[in-house]
Structure formats: C-alpha cells, structure tokens
Design an enzyme around this catalytic site. Structure first.
Site, PDB file in Angstrom:
ATOM      1  N   GLU A 171      25.841  33.152  46.981  1.00 39.74           N
ATOM      2  CA  GLU A 171      26.966  32.953  47.912  1.00 39.74           C
ATOM      3  C   GLU A 171      26.719  31.816  48.915  1.00 39.74           C
ATOM      4  O   GLU A 171      26.947  31.945  50.111  1.00 39.74           O
ATOM      5  CB  GLU A 171      27.252  34.269  48.649  1.00 39.74           C
ATOM      6  CG  GLU A 171      27.552  35.418  47.684  1.00 39.74           C
ATOM      7  CD  GLU A 171      27.669  36.776  48.346  1.00 39.74           C
ATOM      8  OE1 GLU A 171      27.676  36.853  49.586  1.00 39.74           O
ATOM      9  OE2 GLU A 171      27.742  37.782  47.607  1.00 39.74           O
ATOM     10  N   ASN A 212      24.544  32.615  42.013  1.00 39.84           N
ATOM     11  CA  ASN A 212      25.431  33.778  41.917  1.00 39.84           C
ATOM     12  C   ASN A 212      26.465  33.747  43.045  1.00 39.84           C
ATOM     13  O   ASN A 212      26.134  33.416  44.188  1.00 39.84           O
ATOM     14  CB  ASN A 212      24.573  35.048  42.039  1.00 39.84           C
ATOM     15  CG  ASN A 212      25.339  36.327  41.755  1.00 39.84           C
ATOM     16  OD1 ASN A 212      25.984  36.456  40.723  1.00 39.84           O
ATOM     17  ND2 ASN A 212      25.290  37.280  42.688  1.00 39.84           N
ATOM     18  N   HIS A 248      34.105  41.089  41.340  1.00 33.63           N
ATOM     19  CA  HIS A 248      34.563  42.257  42.103  1.00 33.63           C
ATOM     20  C   HIS A 248      36.093  42.307  42.031  1.00 33.63           C
ATOM     21  O   HIS A 248      36.778  41.511  42.666  1.00 33.63           O
ATOM     22  CB  HIS A 248      34.091  42.166  43.561  1.00 33.63           C
ATOM     23  CG  HIS A 248      32.607  42.260  43.722  1.00 33.63           C
ATOM     24  ND1 HIS A 248      31.894  43.412  43.435  1.00 33.63           N
ATOM     25  CD2 HIS A 248      31.692  41.352  44.121  1.00 33.63           C
ATOM     26  CE1 HIS A 248      30.608  43.208  43.662  1.00 33.63           C
ATOM     27  NE2 HIS A 248      30.453  41.971  44.077  1.00 33.63           N
ATOM     28  N   GLU A 278      28.330  41.575  38.861  1.00 33.14           N
ATOM     29  CA  GLU A 278      28.580  42.655  39.826  1.00 33.14           C
ATOM     30  C   GLU A 278      29.955  43.312  39.620  1.00 33.14           C
ATOM     31  O   GLU A 278      30.672  43.621  40.538  1.00 33.14           O
ATOM     32  CB  GLU A 278      28.448  42.142  41.265  1.00 33.14           C
ATOM     33  CG  GLU A 278      27.128  41.465  41.550  1.00 33.14           C
ATOM     34  CD  GLU A 278      26.953  41.038  42.994  1.00 33.14           C
ATOM     35  OE1 GLU A 278      27.752  41.453  43.837  1.00 33.14           O
ATOM     36  OE2 GLU A 278      25.994  40.285  43.294  1.00 33.14           O
ATOM     37  N   ASP A 280      32.977  45.539  39.394  1.00 32.28           N
ATOM     38  CA  ASP A 280      33.491  46.840  39.819  1.00 32.28           C
ATOM     39  C   ASP A 280      34.993  46.670  40.052  1.00 32.28           C
ATOM     40  O   ASP A 280      35.492  45.543  40.151  1.00 32.28           O
ATOM     41  CB  ASP A 280      32.768  47.408  41.054  1.00 32.28           C
ATOM     42  CG  ASP A 280      32.651  46.432  42.213  1.00 32.28           C
ATOM     43  OD1 ASP A 280      31.628  46.484  42.938  1.00 32.28           O
ATOM     44  OD2 ASP A 280      33.569  45.600  42.420  1.00 32.28           O
TER      45      ASP A 280
END
Ligand code: G3I
Length: 368
Positions: A171, A212, A248, A278, A280
């Site tokens: 990030e 990432n 996400h 990641e 979800d």
C-alpha cells in the site's frame, strides 16, 4: 395416586425439555446447506495449478480447534494476518519476537503448505520506537535494512523454502493515486521501495517478491500508478516478481470484472506474476446479525467470480482469502455497519460462498 402416576412420564418430559433449554446452548439455525462437492479446496486448486490460501489469525489458530481443522483440511498457503508485522516481530529496537509467527510457520511446514510473508514495509502496525525515528533518513534506512535482513534471513534459515513469497511493500500508493507521503519509510527518500526489494532479495534470493495493494484490481488511476511504479522498478533491474491484488469486495460496492481482467492482463505483459492476496466480501450486517439468503448468494457469486479471474489467468498463482471465520474478522472494526465477510460463520459452519468457491475450482470456463 393413580392419576399422578399416569401423568408422570409427561411431567418428566416437560421438566426435561425446560431444563435442556437452559443447559445446552441454543444452536443457531444454519441458513445454509452442506456443499455436495467432497474434494477439498487444496486438491481442486492443485489440479488447476493454483495455490489456495488464507490469512491466519494467530488467536483463532491458537484457541479454536475447528478453525485449525479447516486450515488442515482445505488450505495449502498461509499468510499470517498480523503476526509478521513489525509491531509484532520487533516490538523493541533489535529485540525480535518470532514466537507467534513461527508457530504458524511450524504448522504450515508440517502441513506441507507454503507461506506468503506479510509484510516487510507498510505504513501501519509500526512499533513506537521506529515511529520516533521519523524524519531521520539515515536512522530509518539502517532500521529498515536491518529489519528486512533479519526477518527474511530468519525464515530462510529456520524454515528453508517455506516463505516462497513476500509482500515486500504494501500500500505505498495512496487513494489519490500518488506515492504515499504519510509512510514513515518515505522519509528515507523516493528510493525506499527499490531498496526494500533489493534488501529482501539479498536476504533470500530464492523468494518471490511482491508489491501488494488494495483498490488496484480494476483499470483506474491507482492501478495506473502502481503499473508505472512496478514498470520502472523492472526497468531499473529491481528484483520484483509479482503484484498482489488484495480484492476486498463488498455488498453495495461496484465491481467491474471485465476491467479487472484487462488490468491483470497488462501486469501479465510486464512478465509479473499475479496473486489475489486478501479476498473477502463484506456484507451490510450489524454486529451479531445474520446475513439474509440474498446477501449470502451475492457473497457466493462474488467469491466465485474473483476466483474465476485468477483461474482464467495463466500468470495468477494464488487465490488468497483474508481470513476464514466471521468470529475473527477485522471487517466490523474497519468498515462500520459491515461484517460476515468470510467463508465460515461464527460457528465455523461453511457458508454458501465456501461451496461457490469449490464449484469455481471445478469449472473449465469462468463467467465474468
Ligand atoms: O493480538 C493483539 C492482542 O493481544 C491485543 O490485546 C490487541 C489490542 O491491542 O491487539 C491484538 O492485535 C490486533 C490484531 O489485528 C488481532 O486482532 C492488532 O492490534 C490489530 O492492529 C490487528 O489488525 C490487523 C490490521 O491489518 C492491522 O495490522 C487485522 O487483523 C488485519 O486483518 C489487517 O489486515 C490488513 C492487511 O495487513 C493489509 N491489507 C488490508 C488488511 C485489512 O485492513
């Protein structure tokens, strides 16, 4: 007397039923049916030459047997959800604590899993002593080099080959699509990202090193900036091997899978590997509230479509979800009014999304 004896069985039954209501916990009615696909996720993924991974929550891993059983049964890649972050690994300067992360590493090694190390350079989860070096470029450069060298070197020597991948930088591009200025590490200078990748590569030349980030899944200004960043690193001969797309997703958010496909393709053309790191799908539910069947169906569709994106991409190696259970979720803390974002509910019962993910792994073509 005869009257009482006649009613005694019913009386005992009534008393027993009342008692049991107060002694055995009321089992929540499951809103979902078991998945008819018997193979485990790991084997299904292996047949597609993909790794299926999850973030591992240290406390869940330590205390919940159903959580560990699910890990053992279905997953072949583990990413410590927070145990490998700097505030946990180096809480005091030059005092490293690998106990929590090594427990996960030992489990992964025993289960013949691989691991993604997460994360060497991030602007969050930093120990106070490092924050105090803010503004001192030389001190921060020495601190970061020592940290990366020690952590990557620890896993190379203690668990050879287990940490196949590292999120070296996480990030570093902010939501305005600019290089983040609010990162402590930016005080080192604009070359901190390049330096981090070079130090990680020196510490373990065999590890595959990733950048990432979130919000870079589709074609947009932020993914454009990441594209330019990693393209420049490659042109400078920096050892970067792939990009992690956090993925996400959520109810009420717009998701353009065609744009995602186009975006992943341009990173493929840079000869970079792609990981979904990641995944979800958060739902609009309040604490303790159960999602509706319609919400569970939306969630299942989005998990399946995200997995399909990786399955359809020859350079996507990892389908990674960010946590298994709604009982151990970061989502309510970070996204007010949202929750229930994971594959298993609070009781570790598999939700429709679990079955949809399994089904996606059996398909030969994937709807966008
Ligand atoms: O385990 C300690 C506990 O001992 C202590 O009492 C408690 C109070 O301080 O903290 C507990 O650790 C917390 C940990 O989550 C477990 O709940 C940390 O403070 C807290 O910061 C940590 O939050 C994690 C967050 O990153 C920050 O590190 C979340 O679990 C994790 O899901 C989240 O993951 C991030 C990725 O790394 C990067 N991408 C976004 C993603 C979601 O925000």
């Amino acid at each position: 007397m005869i009257e009482v004896v006649k009613f005694l069985p019913f009386l005992l039954l009534f008393l027993f039923s009342c008692a049991s209501q107060h002694t055995t916990p009321k089992k929540r009615a499951l809103a979902y049916t078991p998945c008819p696909i018997s193979q485990d996720l790991r084997d299904l993924a292996r047949r597609k030459k993909k790794l299926i991974g999850t973030a591992v929550h240290s406390r869940a891993f330590a205390e919940n047997t159903r959580y560990r059983k699910a890990l053992e049964d279905d997953w072949n890649l583990a990413t410590p959800e927070y145990a490998m972050k700097m505030s946990f690994l180096e809480p005091e300067k030059e005092q490293f604590d690998f106990r929590e992360s090594d427990a996960i590493a030992r489990f992964a090694q025993k289960q013949q899993m691989v691991m993604r190390g997460h994360v060497l350079v991030w602007h969050r989860e930093l120990p106070e002593w490092a924050e105090k070096e803010s503004g001192d470029a030389e001190a921060l450069r020495n601190t970061l080099k020592s940290y990366i060298t020690t952590v990557v070197g620890h896993y190379r020597s203690e668990f050879p080959g287990l940490l196949r991948y590292w999120d070296v930088v996480n990030e570093a591009v902010d939501d305005t699509a600019s290089l983040r200025r609010d990162s402590l590490w930016a005080d080192i200078g604009n070359d901190y990202i390049e330096l981090a990748f070079r130090w990680a590569h020196e510490a373990d030349p065999a590890a595959k090193l990733f950048y990432n980030d979130y919000g870079i899944e589709e074609m947009n200004p932020k993914s454009d900036r990441v594209y330019r960043l990693v393209k420049k690193l490659l042109e400078r001969g920096v050892p970067i091997h792939g990009v992690g797309f956090q993925m996400h997703l959520g109810e009420g958010l717009k998701h353009d899978f065609a744009s995602m496909e186009k975006n992943l393709e341009r990173f493929r053309k840079l000869r970079l590997r792609v990981h979904i790191t990641e995944l979800d799908v958060r739902l609009k539910v309040d604490e303790g509230e159960q999602p509706s069947p319609a919400q569970l169906k939306l969630q299942a569709d989005l998990y399946a479509r995200a997995a399909g994106l990786c399955l359809a991409s020859p350079t996507c190696d990892v389908i990674g979800v960010w946590g298994l259970s709604d009982a151990y979720s970061y989502i309510p803390d970070l996204h007010d009014g949202y929750g229930a974002g994971h594959l298993y509910d609070e009781d570790m019962a598999a939700k429709p999304a679990y079955c949809a993910l399994k089904k996606a792994l059996t398909l030969t073509s994937h709807p966008r």
